[in-house]
Design an enzyme around this catalytic site. Structure first.
Site, short mmCIF file in Angstrom:
data_model
loop_
_atom_site.label_atom_id
_atom_site.label_comp_id
_atom_site.label_asym_id
_atom_site.label_seq_id
_atom_site.Cartn_x
_atom_site.Cartn_y
_atom_site.Cartn_z
N ASP A 70 -27.48 -12.55 89.89
CA ASP A 70 -27.75 -12.90 91.43
C ASP A 70 -27.89 -14.45 91.43
O ASP A 70 -28.93 -15.15 90.74
CB ASP A 70 -28.99 -12.22 91.75
CG ASP A 70 -28.88 -12.08 93.27
OD1 ASP A 70 -28.56 -13.12 93.91
OD2 ASP A 70 -29.34 -11.00 93.78
N TYR A 84 -28.69 -6.36 99.26
CA TYR A 84 -28.40 -4.97 99.06
C TYR A 84 -27.81 -4.19 99.96
O TYR A 84 -27.85 -4.50 101.30
CB TYR A 84 -29.84 -4.45 98.97
CG TYR A 84 -29.96 -3.03 98.83
CD1 TYR A 84 -29.82 -2.45 97.63
CD2 TYR A 84 -30.40 -1.92 99.83
CE1 TYR A 84 -29.61 -0.86 97.39
CE2 TYR A 84 -30.27 -0.58 99.71
CZ TYR A 84 -30.03 -0.24 98.48
OH TYR A 84 -30.03 1.07 98.10
N GLU A 141 -16.10 8.65 91.78
CA GLU A 141 -16.75 9.67 92.60
C GLU A 141 -15.85 9.87 94.03
O GLU A 141 -15.47 8.79 94.51
CB GLU A 141 -18.09 9.62 92.94
CG GLU A 141 -18.81 10.76 93.63
CD GLU A 141 -20.29 10.54 93.76
OE1 GLU A 141 -20.96 11.55 93.76
OE2 GLU A 141 -20.79 9.24 93.78
N ARG A 151 -22.93 4.53 108.33
CA ARG A 151 -22.76 3.33 107.57
C ARG A 151 -21.31 2.53 108.07
O ARG A 151 -21.19 1.54 107.93
CB ARG A 151 -22.78 3.59 106.24
CG ARG A 151 -24.32 3.89 105.67
CD ARG A 151 -24.13 4.05 104.24
NE ARG A 151 -25.45 4.34 103.65
CZ ARG A 151 -25.58 4.61 102.30
NH1 ARG A 151 -24.72 4.17 101.21
NH2 ARG A 151 -27.00 4.78 101.96
N GLU A 204 -19.87 1.73 98.27
CA GLU A 204 -19.99 3.12 97.97
C GLU A 204 -18.73 3.68 98.69
O GLU A 204 -18.78 4.84 98.86
CB GLU A 204 -21.12 3.63 98.60
CG GLU A 204 -22.41 3.37 97.76
CD GLU A 204 -23.73 3.72 98.32
OE1 GLU A 204 -23.59 4.80 99.14
OE2 GLU A 204 -24.85 3.50 97.79
N ARG A 223 -36.59 4.92 96.37
CA ARG A 223 -35.68 4.98 97.57
C ARG A 223 -34.77 6.04 97.19
O ARG A 223 -33.44 6.23 97.19
CB ARG A 223 -34.87 3.49 97.44
CG ARG A 223 -35.59 2.30 97.91
CD ARG A 223 -34.45 1.32 98.41
NE ARG A 223 -34.06 0.87 97.11
CZ ARG A 223 -34.37 -0.26 96.57
NH1 ARG A 223 -35.69 -1.07 97.01
NH2 ARG A 223 -33.78 -0.98 95.38
N LYS A 235 -31.51 5.63 86.52
CA LYS A 235 -31.92 4.08 86.27
C LYS A 235 -33.17 4.34 85.34
O LYS A 235 -33.90 5.38 85.76
CB LYS A 235 -31.69 3.18 87.24
CG LYS A 235 -32.65 3.49 88.46
CD LYS A 235 -32.66 2.44 89.37
CE LYS A 235 -31.79 2.46 90.77
NZ LYS A 235 -31.86 1.37 91.46
#
Length: 327
Positions: free
Chosen positions: A51, A83, A139, A151, A217, A261, A284
């Protein structure tokens, strides 16, 4: 050198099937280095994306790491990643472009956040991806309640380091494309990567999605599943009816660690399930949360690398997306 695998441990099967990886990070260089060590083979190739706004000390640390290897490099173009914005997707695209320019004839590309860890050895990855035979592991979600249509119904802008809703409606996607949702991560054939970067339809879709929330996504999933696009390795069936195996994230019940989250940060109690799963990676882990969990998984992965036990591929050979692809 700190447990990195040298040429002497690489099988002929692995030599004939190099893999390209990207590793994205914004903190905790130690965890990223441990991921690299687990994945490393001298015939593969690895792109770090750091980043742009990360601590300068972290940038220096990654620069020191890549100097130790002929096949590990930092992306030629770094993004200030916000993000759920386009910058997160662009970071992957930057690494993809660099990897295509390399001299390594890699067969598949896997994008990885620094907080995930492999559930398969490199040899197992090669065997599984060989079975994939050019099909992508991406996916696909079309069920309305999982599409999170808020979104993509309205435009968003980056403001003060976060995505802000504008209230302006999105127009229709280009080329009569049907938008599909999915994960930001996957296993992509080289042909798919080349198509993504150079095909006009994929570029038009990228431009369209720059204004939505979490374009990463929606971009890979749409490219892989829309029949109008017909991307190499894409799936022709109903996206929701096939498994997604590139990475496993626990968004539901049964987490033995903690939720951050909405996603599980794995703990020690999650290991019995993780080591028996078919997915390639688990996402994760936090290095500073139940650190024994990551250490145990590392040791299990290392020992499995040298077990030389036969690996059963029956499950992968009968996956529905192996036979339903454009290639």
């Amino acid at each position: 050198m700190r447990g990195y695998m040298g040429e002497e441990v690489v099988s002929d099967i692995e030599r004939r099937f190099p893999i390209a990886f990207s590793i994205l990070l914004y903190r905790d260089v130690e965890q990223a280095e441990r991921l690299l060590r687990a994945l490393y083979r001298p015939n593969n190739i690895y792109c770090f994306h750091v980043d742009l706004s990360a601590d300068p000390v972290l940038h220096k640390a990654v620069e020191s790491i890549v100097k130790c290897f002929h096949n590990v490099f930092i992306s030629s173009k770094l993004e200030d990643v916000v993000y759920s914005s386009m910058s997160r997707l662009q970071a992957d695209l930057n690494c993809m472009a660099d990897l295509l320019q390399s001299n390594v004839p890699w067969k598949y590309f896997i994008n990885s956040p620094s907080q995930q860890f492999p559930l398969k050895t490199n040899l197992e990855l090669v065997k599984i991806l060989t079975v994939y035979n050019g099909s992508n592991d991406i996916e696909g979600i079309t069920q309305p309640f999982r599409m999170l249509k808020n979104r993509i119904a309205y435009k968003y802008v980056v403001k003060n380091g976060s995505m802000m809703l504008t209230g302006e409606k999105m127009g229709k996607p280009p080329h009569n494309i049907t938008v599909v949702k999915g994960s930001a991560y996957g296993a992509f054939s080289r042909q798919f990567v080349n198509f993504t970067l150079h095909n006009q339809m994929s570029r038009d879709l990228l431009t369209y999605l720059k204004d939505v929330n979490s374009p990463d996504e929606y971009y890979w999933s749409t490219l892989n599943h829309d029949r109008m696009i017909a991307a190499p390795g894409g799936y022709t069936g109903v996206p929701d009816n096939k498994p997604f195996l590139a990475t496993y994230a626990n968004w539901g019940l049964g987490c033995h660690g903690k939720y951050v989250r909405g996603v599980c940060i794995y703990g020690l109690g999650d290991l019995p399930e993780l080591v028996s799963r078919h997915e390639l990676f688990a996402n994760k882990f936090y290095r500073d949360y139940q650190p024994v969990a990551l250490r145990c998984l590392e040791e299990w992965h290392f020992n499995k690398t040298f077990s030389f036990l036969p690996y059963e591929l029956y499950y992968y050979r009968h996956l529905p997306f192996i036979n339903g692809y454009f290639y």
